[in-house]
Scaffold this motif. Structure first.
Motif, PDB file in Angstrom:
ATOM      1  N   LYS A 119       0.807  -1.222   0.000  1.00 24.16           N
ATOM      2  CA  LYS A 119       0.000   0.000   0.000  1.00 24.16           C
ATOM      3  C   LYS A 119       0.840   1.272   0.000  1.00 24.16           C
ATOM      4  CE  LYS A 119      -3.871   2.261   2.329  1.00 24.16           C
ATOM      5  NZ  LYS A 119      -4.875   2.174   3.434  1.00 24.16           N
ATOM      6  N   PRO A 120       1.903   1.375   0.796  1.00 22.20           N
ATOM      7  CA  PRO A 120       2.687   2.610   0.814  1.00 22.20           C
ATOM      8  C   PRO A 120       3.386   2.918  -0.509  1.00 22.20           C
ATOM      9  CG  PRO A 120       3.123   1.307   2.763  1.00 22.20           C
ATOM     10  CD  PRO A 120       2.370   0.432   1.813  1.00 22.20           C
ATOM     11  N   MET A 121       3.574   1.911  -1.347  1.00 19.43           N
ATOM     12  CA  MET A 121       4.189   2.145  -2.651  1.00 19.43           C
ATOM     13  C   MET A 121       3.171   2.614  -3.683  1.00 19.43           C
ATOM     14  SD  MET A 121       6.952  -0.926  -3.064  1.00 19.43           S
ATOM     15  CE  MET A 121       5.747  -2.237  -2.874  1.00 19.43           C
ATOM     16  N   GLU A 122       1.895   2.348  -3.410  1.00 23.58           N
ATOM     17  CA  GLU A 122       0.840   2.655  -4.370  1.00 23.58           C
ATOM     18  C   GLU A 122       0.065   3.919  -4.010  1.00 23.58           C
ATOM     19  OE1 GLU A 122      -1.338  -0.914  -3.958  1.00 23.58           O
ATOM     20  OE2 GLU A 122       0.095  -2.156  -5.075  1.00 23.58           O
ATOM     21  N   GLU A 123       0.144   4.351  -2.754  1.00 19.78           N
ATOM     22  CA  GLU A 123      -0.604   5.512  -2.302  1.00 19.78           C
ATOM     23  C   GLU A 123       0.309   6.460  -1.528  1.00 19.78           C
ATOM     24  OE1 GLU A 123      -4.035   4.377  -0.037  1.00 19.78           O
ATOM     25  OE2 GLU A 123      -4.376   2.574  -1.242  1.00 19.78           O
ATOM     26  N   ASP A 124      -0.075   7.727  -1.514  1.00 17.05           N
ATOM     27  CA  ASP A 124       0.629   8.700  -0.687  1.00 17.05           C
ATOM     28  C   ASP A 124      -0.011   8.675   0.695  1.00 17.05           C
ATOM     29  OD1 ASP A 124       2.345   9.571  -2.721  1.00 17.05           O
ATOM     30  OD2 ASP A 124       0.834  10.941  -3.499  1.00 17.05           O
ATOM     31  N   ILE A 125       0.735   8.192   1.659  1.00 18.70           N
ATOM     32  CA  ILE A 125       0.195   8.016   3.006  1.00 18.70           C
ATOM     33  C   ILE A 125       0.768   9.056   3.954  1.00 18.70           C
ATOM     34  CG2 ILE A 125       0.087   6.453   4.984  1.00 18.70           C
ATOM     35  CD1 ILE A 125       0.164   4.117   3.083  1.00 18.70           C
ATOM     36  N   VAL A 126      -0.105   9.676   4.727  1.00 19.80           N
ATOM     37  CA  VAL A 126       0.320  10.600   5.776  1.00 19.80           C
ATOM     38  C   VAL A 126      -0.257  10.101   7.089  1.00 19.80           C
ATOM     39  CG1 VAL A 126       0.286  12.952   6.650  1.00 19.80           C
ATOM     40  CG2 VAL A 126       0.409  12.549   4.190  1.00 19.80           C
ATOM     41  N   SER A 127       0.558   9.981   8.088  1.00 24.11           N
ATOM     42  CA  SER A 127       0.117   9.450   9.372  1.00 24.11           C
ATOM     43  C   SER A 127      -0.796  10.433  10.100  1.00 24.11           C
ATOM     44  CB  SER A 127       1.333   9.137  10.249  1.00 24.11           C
ATOM     45  OG  SER A 127       2.010  10.340  10.586  1.00 24.11           O
ATOM     46  N   MET A 128      -1.530   9.935  11.069  1.00 25.69           N
ATOM     47  CA  MET A 128      -2.422  10.777  11.862  1.00 25.69           C
ATOM     48  C   MET A 128      -1.647  11.862  12.598  1.00 25.69           C
ATOM     49  SD  MET A 128      -5.490   9.644  11.301  1.00 25.69           S
ATOM     50  CE  MET A 128      -6.494  10.255  12.652  1.00 25.69           C
ATOM     51  N   GLY A 129      -0.465  11.512  13.061  1.00 19.96           N
ATOM     52  CA  GLY A 129       0.347  12.488  13.783  1.00 19.96           C
ATOM     53  C   GLY A 129       1.167  13.386  12.882  1.00 19.96           C
ATOM     54  N   GLY A 130       1.285  13.000  11.622  1.00 16.30           N
ATOM     55  CA  GLY A 130       2.013  13.821  10.664  1.00 16.30           C
ATOM     56  C   GLY A 130       3.521  13.683  10.692  1.00 16.30           C
ATOM     57  N   MET A 131       4.028  12.722  11.477  1.00 12.96           N
ATOM     58  CA  MET A 131       5.487  12.599  11.587  1.00 12.96           C
ATOM     59  C   MET A 131       6.095  11.620  10.587  1.00 12.96           C
ATOM     60  SD  MET A 131       6.333  12.849  15.666  1.00 12.96           S
ATOM     61  CE  MET A 131       4.908  11.933  16.251  1.00 12.96           C
ATOM     62  N   ILE A 132       5.286  10.726  10.043  1.00  8.90           N
ATOM     63  CA  ILE A 132       5.816   9.779   9.058  1.00  8.90           C
ATOM     64  C   ILE A 132       4.893   9.698   7.853  1.00  8.90           C
ATOM     65  CG2 ILE A 132       7.009   8.419  10.832  1.00  8.90           C
ATOM     66  CD1 ILE A 132       4.835   6.274  10.536  1.00  8.90           C
ATOM     67  N   GLY A 133       5.433   9.210   6.767  1.00  4.05           N
ATOM     68  CA  GLY A 133       4.681   9.067   5.520  1.00  4.05           C
ATOM     69  C   GLY A 133       5.611   9.261   4.338  1.00  4.05           C
ATOM     70  N   GLY A 134       5.721   8.246   3.501  1.00  3.90           N
ATOM     71  CA  GLY A 134       6.560   8.332   2.320  1.00  3.90           C
ATOM     72  C   GLY A 134       7.934   7.721   2.457  1.00  3.90           C
ATOM     73  N   GLU A 135       8.287   7.265   3.646  1.00  2.00           N
ATOM     74  CA  GLU A 135       9.627   6.708   3.860  1.00  2.00           C
ATOM     75  C   GLU A 135       9.848   5.423   3.074  1.00  2.00           C
ATOM     76  OE1 GLU A 135       8.725   9.541   6.974  1.00  2.00           O
ATOM     77  OE2 GLU A 135       7.634   7.740   6.334  1.00  2.00           O
ATOM     78  N   SER A 136       8.832   4.579   3.020  1.00  6.04           N
ATOM     79  CA  SER A 136       8.960   3.319   2.289  1.00  6.04           C
ATOM     80  C   SER A 136       9.220   3.572   0.806  1.00  6.04           C
ATOM     81  CB  SER A 136       7.684   2.483   2.459  1.00  6.04           C
ATOM     82  OG  SER A 136       7.787   1.248   1.792  1.00  6.04           O
ATOM     83  N   LYS A 137       8.520   4.533   0.230  1.00  6.95           N
ATOM     84  CA  LYS A 137       8.729   4.881  -1.180  1.00  6.95           C
ATOM     85  C   LYS A 137      10.165   5.343  -1.423  1.00  6.95           C
ATOM     86  CE  LYS A 137       4.223   6.187  -3.086  1.00  6.95           C
ATOM     87  NZ  LYS A 137       3.420   7.311  -3.645  1.00  6.95           N
ATOM     88  N   LYS A 138      10.666   6.150  -0.524  1.00  5.06           N
ATOM     89  CA  LYS A 138      12.034   6.661  -0.673  1.00  5.06           C
ATOM     90  C   LYS A 138      13.049   5.518  -0.667  1.00  5.06           C
ATOM     91  CE  LYS A 138      11.136  11.185   1.413  1.00  5.06           C
ATOM     92  NZ  LYS A 138      11.404  12.077   2.570  1.00  5.06           N
ATOM     93  N   LEU A 139      12.836   4.560   0.211  1.00  3.61           N
ATOM     94  CA  LEU A 139      13.753   3.421   0.284  1.00  3.61           C
ATOM     95  C   LEU A 139      13.659   2.557  -0.963  1.00  3.61           C
ATOM     96  CD1 LEU A 139      13.328   2.489   4.034  1.00  3.61           C
ATOM     97  CD2 LEU A 139      15.463   3.159   2.936  1.00  3.61           C
ATOM     98  N   HIS A 140      12.448   2.364  -1.467  1.00  4.85           N
ATOM     99  CA  HIS A 140      12.284   1.575  -2.690  1.00  4.85           C
ATOM    100  C   HIS A 140      12.920   2.289  -3.887  1.00  4.85           C
ATOM    101  CE1 HIS A 140      10.007  -1.901  -1.432  1.00  4.85           C
ATOM    102  NE2 HIS A 140       9.180  -1.137  -0.738  1.00  4.85           N
TER     103      HIS A 140
END
Length: 295
Positions: free
Chosen positions: A56-77
């Protein structure tokens, strides 16, 4: 058939020439009187959720409820696809997948809390990677999850997997042990080797505190899931090379529990110590909260 510690489980496996996964499945359908097909179907469902949560994180732009994480998996891939990764194909993919699951969890997506939500990236990160890189079937991975469940049962029966009780060593450490044992079984290791891998994985993370910024399962939780995934692979490789754990799994679990009880309450999920009270962490948390209010 039942067992309450690693020694009993190992004795049963060696006498009956069974894998840990087989013994755990047998316990489910005999001691707990669960329907065999329904039990297997539940594990298949769990693995299907795990696979979806790493993709899912590779297919969608995800932003966490707290706003501190989101997009890290895409960057690593992206780094891996460009051939610029440092860790090698298996580890790089496993840490990316593990971090991605935490993004899904922190955005209220569907994950498998194995053994907890805070450590939910480790097992999917490792097993989904192993399947893709080595060609294991879904059925083989699902069977290995019963192995992981056996290790998780030993830990919850004799210690804890709760960060509030034992620190992050109890969450990510347990997940890492479960994943390591499952991998060793997949690659033909004996039940004793599986337990050695689980033991080594816990030993490597002894004393790890739980200090979530803002009380959210985001940071440093996400990074620690990546570390837990890589630790599981390290422990599995050590054992498959013939390296043994000095302490058997039961002693290691006992030590982990004792260490967890000695960790100050400020460092057991209360967000009153450790990284959670660092100046920059508090500033980041306030900025995220302000952004949420404006939105």
């Amino acid at each position: 058939m039942n067992f309450i510690n690693g020694a009993q489980l190992l004795d049963y496996c060696e006498k009956e020439n069974k894998k840990i996964s087989e013994a755990m499945f047998e316990r489910e359908v005999t001691h707990l009187e669960a329907d065999p097909e329904r039990t297997m179907e539940k594990m298949r469902k769990a693995y299907s959720i795990m696979k979806a949560s790493v993709k899912k994180p590779m297919e969608e732009d995800i932003v966490s409820m707290g706003g501190m994480i989101g997009g890290e998996s895409k960057k690593l891939h992206t780094l891996r696809n460009e051939g610029k990764n440092l860790c090698g194909s298996v580890v790089s993919k496993a840490i990316a997948y593990a971090m991605g699951v935490l993004e899904v969890n922190a955005s209220m997506g569907l994950i498998v809390a194995a053994p907890t939500a805070g450590s939910s990236g480790v097992i999917p990160g490792v097993l989904c990677t192993i399947q893709e890189e080595y060609g294991f079937s879904d059925d083989e991975i699902v069977q290995a999850l019963f192995n992981a469940g056996g290790i998780g049962y030993l830990i919850t029966r004799n210690a804890t997997t709760a960060g509030a009780e034992g620190g992050c060593q109890a969450e990510v450490g347990s997940a890492s042990a479960m994943a390591a044992s499952a991998v060793v079984e997949l690659f033909g290791g004996t039940p004793r080797q599986c337990m050695d891998a689980a033991s080594l994985a816990i030993v490597n993370i002894l004393g790890l505190v739980c200090d979530p910024i803002g009380g959210l399962v985001e940071n440093p939780c996400q990074n620690r899931n990546a570390m837990g995934a890589s630790n599981a692979l390290v422990a599995a490789e050590l054992v498959l090379a013939g390296i043994k754990s000095i302490t058997p799994i039961d002693e290691t679990i006992e030590v982990m529990y004792a260490v967890g009880r000695s960790i100050p309450s400020e460092l057991r999920e209360t967000s009153m110590g450790g990284l959670a009270i660092a100046k920059s962490a508090c500033e980041t948390c306030r900025a995220c909260a302000e952004k949420r209010r404006k939105n």
